[in-house]
Scaffold this motif. Structure first.
Motif, PDB file in Angstrom:
ATOM      1  N   GLN A 220      47.918 -22.204 -47.481  1.00 51.58           N
ATOM      2  CA  GLN A 220      47.346 -22.080 -46.296  1.00 51.58           C
ATOM      3  C   GLN A 220      48.834 -20.940 -46.464  1.00 51.58           C
ATOM      4  O   GLN A 220      49.426 -20.180 -45.079  1.00 51.58           O
TER       5      GLN A 220
ATOM      6  N   SER B 234      37.656 -28.442 -31.825  1.00 52.35           N
ATOM      7  CA  SER B 234      37.123 -26.702 -31.481  1.00 52.35           C
ATOM      8  C   SER B 234      36.047 -27.402 -29.593  1.00 52.35           C
ATOM      9  O   SER B 234      36.326 -26.417 -29.241  1.00 52.35           O
TER      10      SER B 234
ATOM     11  N   LEU C 297      36.604 -25.306 -46.101  1.00 53.06           N
ATOM     12  CA  LEU C 297      35.400 -25.525 -45.865  1.00 53.06           C
ATOM     13  C   LEU C 297      35.429 -25.190 -43.765  1.00 53.06           C
ATOM     14  O   LEU C 297      36.180 -25.837 -43.643  1.00 53.06           O
TER      15      LEU C 297
ATOM     16  N   ARG D 226      32.971 -26.393 -40.478  1.00 48.51           N
ATOM     17  CA  ARG D 226      32.480 -27.456 -40.554  1.00 48.51           C
ATOM     18  C   ARG D 226      30.569 -27.209 -40.105  1.00 48.51           C
ATOM     19  O   ARG D 226      30.242 -26.791 -39.231  1.00 48.51           O
TER      20      ARG D 226
ATOM     21  N   GLN E 174      37.952 -20.562 -37.362  1.00 47.05           N
ATOM     22  CA  GLN E 174      38.871 -22.093 -36.607  1.00 47.05           C
ATOM     23  C   GLN E 174      37.665 -22.466 -35.894  1.00 47.05           C
ATOM     24  O   GLN E 174      37.866 -24.013 -35.664  1.00 47.05           O
ATOM     25  N   ASP E 175      37.411 -21.359 -34.876  1.00 50.22           N
ATOM     26  CA  ASP E 175      36.262 -22.512 -34.317  1.00 50.22           C
ATOM     27  C   ASP E 175      35.599 -22.766 -34.877  1.00 50.22           C
ATOM     28  O   ASP E 175      34.665 -24.367 -34.447  1.00 50.22           O
TER      29      ASP E 175
ATOM     30  N   GLY F  81      35.667 -24.479 -37.357  1.00 46.35           N
ATOM     31  CA  GLY F  81      36.381 -25.748 -37.848  1.00 46.35           C
ATOM     32  C   GLY F  81      36.722 -25.521 -39.549  1.00 46.35           C
ATOM     33  O   GLY F  81      37.565 -26.443 -39.919  1.00 46.35           O
ATOM     34  N   GLN F  82      36.547 -24.425 -40.037  1.00 50.48           N
ATOM     35  CA  GLN F  82      37.669 -23.819 -40.875  1.00 50.48           C
ATOM     36  C   GLN F  82      39.411 -23.467 -41.014  1.00 50.48           C
ATOM     37  O   GLN F  82      39.628 -22.422 -40.067  1.00 50.48           O
ATOM     38  N   LEU F  83      39.855 -24.820 -41.242  1.00 48.15           N
ATOM     39  CA  LEU F  83      41.665 -24.460 -41.161  1.00 48.15           C
ATOM     40  C   LEU F  83      42.311 -23.049 -41.637  1.00 48.15           C
ATOM     41  O   LEU F  83      43.155 -23.249 -40.859  1.00 48.15           O
ATOM     42  N   SER F  84      41.885 -22.409 -43.467  1.00 51.11           N
ATOM     43  CA  SER F  84      42.077 -21.808 -43.290  1.00 51.11           C
ATOM     44  C   SER F  84      43.085 -20.350 -43.320  1.00 51.11           C
ATOM     45  O   SER F  84      43.835 -19.863 -43.565  1.00 51.11           O
TER      46      SER F  84
ATOM     47  N   PHE G 260      45.308 -18.490 -40.819  1.00 47.04           N
ATOM     48  CA  PHE G 260      46.782 -18.283 -41.157  1.00 47.04           C
ATOM     49  C   PHE G 260      46.784 -17.192 -42.209  1.00 47.04           C
ATOM     50  O   PHE G 260      47.966 -16.320 -42.111  1.00 47.04           O
ATOM     51  N   TYR G 261      46.242 -16.894 -43.051  1.00 47.73           N
ATOM     52  CA  TYR G 261      45.995 -15.653 -43.783  1.00 47.73           C
ATOM     53  C   TYR G 261      45.859 -14.525 -43.088  1.00 47.73           C
ATOM     54  O   TYR G 261      46.237 -13.798 -43.609  1.00 47.73           O
TER      55      TYR G 261
ATOM     56  N   ARG H 252      42.263  -8.359 -49.540  1.00 47.69           N
ATOM     57  CA  ARG H 252      42.334  -8.875 -48.817  1.00 47.69           C
ATOM     58  C   ARG H 252      41.013  -8.950 -47.867  1.00 47.69           C
ATOM     59  O   ARG H 252      40.354 -10.105 -47.646  1.00 47.69           O
TER      60      ARG H 252
END
Lengths: 325, 585
Positions: A38, A213, A284, A286, B314-315, B317-320, B323-324, B376
Motif C-alpha cells: 500500500q 465498515s 479484494l 468484500r 474501503q466501505d 472492503g477494499q483496503l488498499s 492509500f494510493y 494513476r
C-alpha cells in the motif's frame, strides 16, 4: 520406549511453542506486507524491522482492562474466544511437518481436522450471541451461515485427494504425492478448498462476520483485552492451519529437493500461502453476504460434486484397466 | 435570463396583477412576492402547470426581518417580521425563480408544501428549527439540526450568537437527567413501528460513531433480518451555526468559515460565497484571477473525488485503494500548499480576486501533476472500477430515476448518473468556465456504479481544465481594482491619504457591501452549492443562507435504501459522497 516418549513430548511442545510464536509474529508480517503493497512503511520503529511491535501488541493486550459488559452472558462470553484457539490448536495435532514430526498420526486425520474446524464455528456464534449486542448478533448470524455452508464444500473438495491417496491420514496423503503433487490432478479441488479455507478463517474478502465498515467489528465488537486477543490469535492460527493443510494436501507437504531439510520445505510452502492470504486482503473488496452464499451453493457445490465424480470415475477406470492386464 | 419576464407575466395572467409583486435584485434573478394564502396554488402551478415548469425545489429558507435597516429609497418589499424564501430551478428555462412570502407575528404559521415536493420536508423542518415558523400539514415537524432539548431558535435575531452572551454554562442534575432522558430511543417518536404482522423489527443504530458513516451521522435502521424496512437519518451533530456566524463576521472575515462547510471542496466554498458577495458589490473579477480560481477549484474537485473514491472502495472492503488515492491527494496538496500556504482549508480567495499572485514556478508543479495523474487513474480503473466484486456490490444498487432525483433535489454527479447532463459550469457558467473546453460525463442507470463512473470521468475532465489553465494563464492583476476589493491593494496607500483611509477602514472594519440581495450557484464537488447573501448596507451580512448539495442527498437515503440490506446501505452512502459539515453547516 523412554526415548520415544521424550521425543514425543519434545515434538508436542515444539509444535505448540512454534505456533504460539509464529501466530503473533504474523501480526507484524501482515502489517509490514500490507504496508509494502500500500505504498507506506508499516511498523518499523520498535526493534529491528519493527519486529518488537509484536511484543508491544501482546503486552498491550495483556494489560488492557479485561472487561465483560454487564449485559452479556458472562460464562458463554468467556468461553467463546477460548473455543476458537483450542479447536484450531487441536487441528494442528494431525499435521505432519516432516517425516515423523507429527503430534498424533491419526488414521482419520483429515476427518479430525474437519470436525475441529466445524467446532470453531461455535466460537463465533456463541461470542456474538453472548455479547448481547446487535452488531455482534448480525455478525454471528452471518458467520454461522457462512461457516456452515463453506464447511460442506471444504469437506467435499478434499474427497478427491482422499480417493487418490486412499487414506485419511495426512502422513499417508503426503507420501502419496511422491510422484506428483495433488495440485495437478486435483486443481479444482485445490481452488475450492482454498476459497472455502478463506471463508473458514473469515479473512478478507470473506470477512463478512466482521465487516468493519458495516458491522463495526461484527461478532467481537464487545471484546477487549486478552479475550479479543484470543480471537485475534485464533484468526492467525486459522490462517496458518489452512496454509498447512493446503501444503499437505495439494503441494506435497515436506517433499522437495534434498538440498533443504523437509521441515524447511514445509515452512517455505506454508509461508507462501500465508503471503497469498495477506495479498488477497490487500487487493479484494468484500462481496455481500447473500452473494457469498449464492456463490457457494450455486457454483462451488456443483463444481465440487463434478470434481468428485470425475476423480472417482477416473480411478475406477484405471483400476479396472490394471485388473484387466 | 431572457425568459425572465415571461414567468412573471404568466403568473400575473394566471393569478391576477395584484397578487404578484416583483422585486429587483442585484443578481438579476426573477424575484416575486406572493400573498400567503395563494402560496400553495402558485407553487403547484409553477411545478407542473406552467409552460416550461420549475420541477426542482432548490431551497427553502427564511429571513428574520425585525432588525433590518431599511433605506426608504430602495425599499421594494412589504414590511414583515419574517420572510419565507423559496428558490425553484427550471431546467427548460435554465433559470432560477425566487418566491417570497411576507409573514407577520412572533411565531407565524404557513402551509406546508411537503405534499408538493418530497424534499420540502427537511427544508421546512430546518426553518421550523431555526426560526420557529410552523408549517401546517407537515407530517413530522420536529427539530432537525438542534437537539430536541434546545431552547430558542438560533437564527432569530434575539437568539444569542456567542456563548459569552448566554451566561455561564451550568449542568444541574435535573438538566443532565432531562438531557439523558431525551437521548432514550423510542421508535414511536421517530415514526417507526416496532412490529409487523409476522415479525418483530430490529432497530439498529448506525452512528453517530460508526466506521461506515464518514463522520458524525446517525442513521436509525428498522430491520427485518438484514433487510432495511425503513431508515431515519438523524443529522445535526456537525451543526456549527455557520449561517448565524456570518451575521457577526465581516464580509471579509467570513471567508475561512466557508472553507469548513464542504471541507473536502476547499476553495469551491470560497468561490460560491464570493460570487454572491461580488454580485452585491458589483465587482468584476480580472481574468487572471478568474483563471486562477478555476484552476484551484478543479484541483480541489480532483482532491475531493479522490477521497470519495478511496473511501468508497474501503466501505466495500477494499483496503488498499484509499492509500494510493490519499497519496495522490497529497500531491495535489503539495501544489495547494505552494500556492496558498494552506491545505484542506486554503482560505485563499478574496473579495475581488485571490489573496496573492501565483508563486514562481507554479507551472512546474501543476505540469508534473497533469502528466502524472492520468496513468494513476487508469490503474484505479483496473483495480476498482473493473473489479467484479466491486461491480457486484454497486451495479443495480440504490437506483433512482431522473424524475425521482429532481423530486428530491439531487444535483451534481448523482443527477448526471441518471442521464441528465446538468452541470452549472456549462449551463450557467461562472468565473469564466464558458471559455474552457470540457465535457459533462453522464451515465444512465442511476445506480451506485454509475455515480462512480461519473465521478471518475469528472476527474479526467477536471484535469483537462487544469491543463488549459496551465497553457493559457492570462497576464494581469490577481485582484480587482475596486474600492470594495478586500484587502485593498496596498502599494498606493503610502502615496495618497484617500487610499490609506480606504485601506484602513477596509482592513479594520471590513468593507461595507451595498444593500441588496444576491445568490450564487456553483457546481461544487458534490453538487449545486449556493450562497444567498442579504446585505442591509453593513460591514457584515444581514443574513446568509448556505444551500449545500449533501443536505437534500442525505434526505433521500430512506427513500432509496428501503428493501436493500445493511451492506447495500454502505454502498449507497459511499456512492452518495456527502460530507457531514456540508449537511449540517
Amino acid at each position: 520406549m523412554q526415548n520415544d516418549t521424550l521425543n514425543h513430548i519434545l515434538i508436542t511442545v515444539g509444535v505448540l511453542a512454534g505456533l504460539l510464536i509464529v501466530a503473533p509474529g504474523l501480526i507484524w508480517l501482515e502489517r509490514r506486507l500490507l504496508a509494502l503493497w500500500q505504498d507506506r512503511y508499516g511498523p518499523n520503529r520498535a526493534g529491528p524491522f519493527g519486529l518488537m511491535v509484536v511484543l508491544a501488541d501482546t503486552l498491550k493486550l495483556f494489560f488492557k482492562e479485561d472487561w465483560i459488559p454487564p449485559f452479556a452472558d458472562k460464562k458463554v462470553f468467556v468461553i467463546a474466544p477460548a473455543i476458537v484457539v483450542i479447536t484450531v490448536l487441536l487441528s494442528f495435532v494431525v499435521i505432519p511437518f516432516a517425516p515423523g514430526v507429527i503430534v498424533a498420526d491419526l488414521n482419520i486425520g483429515l476427518l479430525f481436522f474437519l470436525a475441529m474446524s466445524s467446532m470453531g464455528a461455535y466460537s463465533i456464534i456463541l461470542g456474538g450471541w453472548a455479547s448481547n449486542n446487535k452488531y455482534a448478533l448480525l455478525g454471528a448470524m452471518r458467520g454461522a451461515a457462512q461457516l456452515i455452508s463453506y464447511e460442506v464444500f471444504m469437506g467435499l473438495s478434499l474427497m478427491g485427494v482422499v480417493l487418490m491417496s486412499g487414506s485419511f491420514s495426512l502422513h499417508k496423503i503426503v507420501e502419496a504425492q511422491q510422484g506428483m503433487w495433488f495440485v495437478v490432478p486435483q486443481f479444482l479441488g485445490f481452488v475450492i478448498f482454498l476459497i472455502a479455507g478463506i471463508a473458514e478463517t473469515h479473512r478478507l474478502p470473506f470477512d463478512i462476520p466482521e465487516a468493519e465498515s458495516e458491522l463495526v467489528a461484527g461478532f467481537h465488537s464487545e471484546y477487549s483485552g486478552m479475550k479479543f486477543g484470543m480471537f485475534f490469535v485464533g484468526e492467525y492460527l486459522g490462517v496458518m492451519l489452512i496454509s498447512c493443510m493446503v501444503t499437505c494436501l495439494f503441494f506435497g507437504g515436506w517433499l522437495g529437493p534434498g538440498f533443504l531439510p523437509p521441515v524447511v520445505w514445509f515452512i517455505i510452502k506454508m509461508f507462501a500461502f500465508i503471503f497469498l492470504f495477506i495479498l488477497l486482503r490487500a487487493s479484494l473488496p468484500r462481496p455481500r453476504y447473500d452473494q457469498l452464499m449464492e456463490f457457494g451453493w450455486k457454483i462451488l457445490l456443483p463444481l465440487t460434486l463434478v470434481n468428485l465424480m470425475v476423480t472417482a470415475t477416473w480411478l475406477l477406470y484405471h483400476e479396472q484397466n490394471s485388473v484387466g492386464h | 435570463m431572457k425568459t425572465t419576464p415571461q414567468t412573471t407575466e404568466l403568473l400575473k395572467l394566471k393569478f391576477g396583477e395584484s397578487t404578484i409583486t416583483e422585486q429587483p435584485t442585484r443578481d438579476g434573478m426573477t424575484t416575486v412576492w406572493l400573498p400567503l394564502d395563494r402560496l400553495r396554488e402558485v407553487l403547484a402551478y409553477l411545478k407542473a402547470g406552467i409552460e416550461h415548469p420549475y420541477p426542482l425545489l432548490f431551497d427553502i429558507t427564511a429571513i428574520d426581518e425585525r432588525t433590518r435597516q431599511r433605506n426608504p429609497l430602495q425599499n421594494h418589499q412589504p414590511t414583515s417580521d419574517f420572510t419565507l424564501v423559496y428558490h425553484l430551478l427550471s431546467f427548460d428555462r435554465n433559470a432560477f425563480l425566487r418566491l417570497k412570502v411576507a409573514l407577520n407575528g412572533e411565531f407565524p404559521t404557513v402551509p406546508s408544501i411537503t405534499k408538493l415536493w418530497s424534499n420540502a420536508n427537511w427544508y421546512e423542518r430546518e426553518v421550523f428549527d431555526m426560526f420557529g415558523i410552523r408549517f401546517d400539514g407537515h407530517p413530522f415537524l420536529r427539530r432537525l439540526l438542534m437537539p430536541e432539548t434546545w431552547q430558542g431558535n438560533p437564527l432569530r435575531k434575539e437568539h444569542p450568537a456567542r456563548a459569552t452572551e448566554m451566561g455561564p454554562f451550568r449542568l444541574f442534575d435535573e438538566k443532565q437527567d432531562r438531557e439523558q432522558a431525551a437521548l432514550q430511543f423510542k421508535p414511536e417518536e421517530w415514526g417507526l413501528l416496532t412490529q409487523h404482522d409476522d415479525a418483530d423489527f430490529m432497530f439498529l443504530n448506525i452512528g453517530p460513531q460508526h466506521p461506515g458513516t464518514h463522520g458524525v451521522l446517525r442513521i436509525i435502521l428498522q430491520l427485518d433480518g438484514e433487510d432495511i424496512v425503513d431508515a431515519v437519518p438523524d443529522i445535526g451533530f456537525h451543526h456549527r451555526g455557520a449561517e448565524k456566524m456570518a451575521e457577526r463576521q465581516s464580509w471579509h472575515t467570513y471567508i475561512p468559515y466557508t472553507d469548513r462547510i464542504d471541507y473536502l471542496g476547499g476553495v469551491n466554498n470560497n468561490l460560491a460565497y464570493l460570487l454572491s458577495v461580488e454580485k452585491l458589490a458589483g465587482i468584476e473579477v480580472p481574468e487572471r484571477a478568474q483563471v486562477i480560481r478555476v484552476m484551484m477549484c478543479e484541483l480541489f474537485r480532483i482532491a475531493s473525488h479522490l477521497v470519495w473514491y478511496g473511501t468508497f472502495a474501503q466501505d466495500l472492503g477494499q483496503l488498499s485503494p484509499v492509500f494510493y488515492m490519499f497519496s495522490d491527494r497529497e500531491k495535489i496538496f503539495d501544489i495547494v500548499e505552494a500556492v496558498c500556504g494552506g491545505r484542506m482549508h486554503p482560505n485563499w480567495f478574496r473579495i475581488g480576486g485571490v489573496a496573492q499572485d501565483l508563486p514562481n514556478g507554479w507551472e512546474t508543479l501543476v505540469r508534473s501533476f497533469v502528466d502524472y495523474f492520468p496513468k494513476r487513474l487508469r490503474e484505479y480503473d483496473a483495480m476498482v472500477m473493473r473489479n467484479s466484486i466491486f461491480k457486484a456490490r454497486t451495479v443495480g444498487i440504490g437506483i433512482f430515476t431522473k424524475e425521482e432525483a429532481i423530486e428530491w433535489g439531487v444535483t451534481g454527479p448523482g443527477l448526471r448518473a441518471c442521464g441528465m447532463d446538468w452541470d452549472f459550469r456549462k449551463k450557467q457558467p461562472y468565473s469564466g468556465y464558458e471559455k474552457f473546453d470540457f465535457d459533462i460525463p453522464v451515465a444512465h442507470n442511476g445506480d451506485c456504479y454509475d455515480r462512480a463512473v461519473v465521478r471518475v470521468e469528472e476527474m479526467r475532465q477536471s484535469l483537462r481544465i487544469i491543463e488549459q489553465c496551465l497553457k493559457h494563464m492570462p497576464e494581469g492583476s490577481y485582484k480587482a481594482d475596486h474600492p470594495l476589493a478586500t484587502p485593498p491593494v496596498k502599494q498606493r496607500t503610502m502615496k495618497d491619504i484617500e487610499t490609506l483611509i480606504t485601506h484602513f477602514l477596509g482592513v479594520s472594519w471590513g468593507p461595507v457591501i451595498p444593500a441588496g440581495e444576491a445568490m450564487s450557484c456553483i457546481e461544487a464537488t458534490k453538487g449545486a452549492n449556493s450562497y444567498y447573501a442579504i446585505s442591509d448596507g453593513n460591514t457584515s451580512p444581514y443574513r446568509l443562507r448556505v444551500r449545500t448539495p449533501s443536505f437534500p442527498h442525505m434526505q433521500m437515503v430512506p427513500y432509496i435504501s428501503k428493501g436493500y440490506t445493511v451492506a447495500d446501505l454502505l454502498s449507497i452512502l459511499g456512492a452518495m459522497d456527502y460530507v457531514l459539515a456540508d449537511i449540517d453547516r
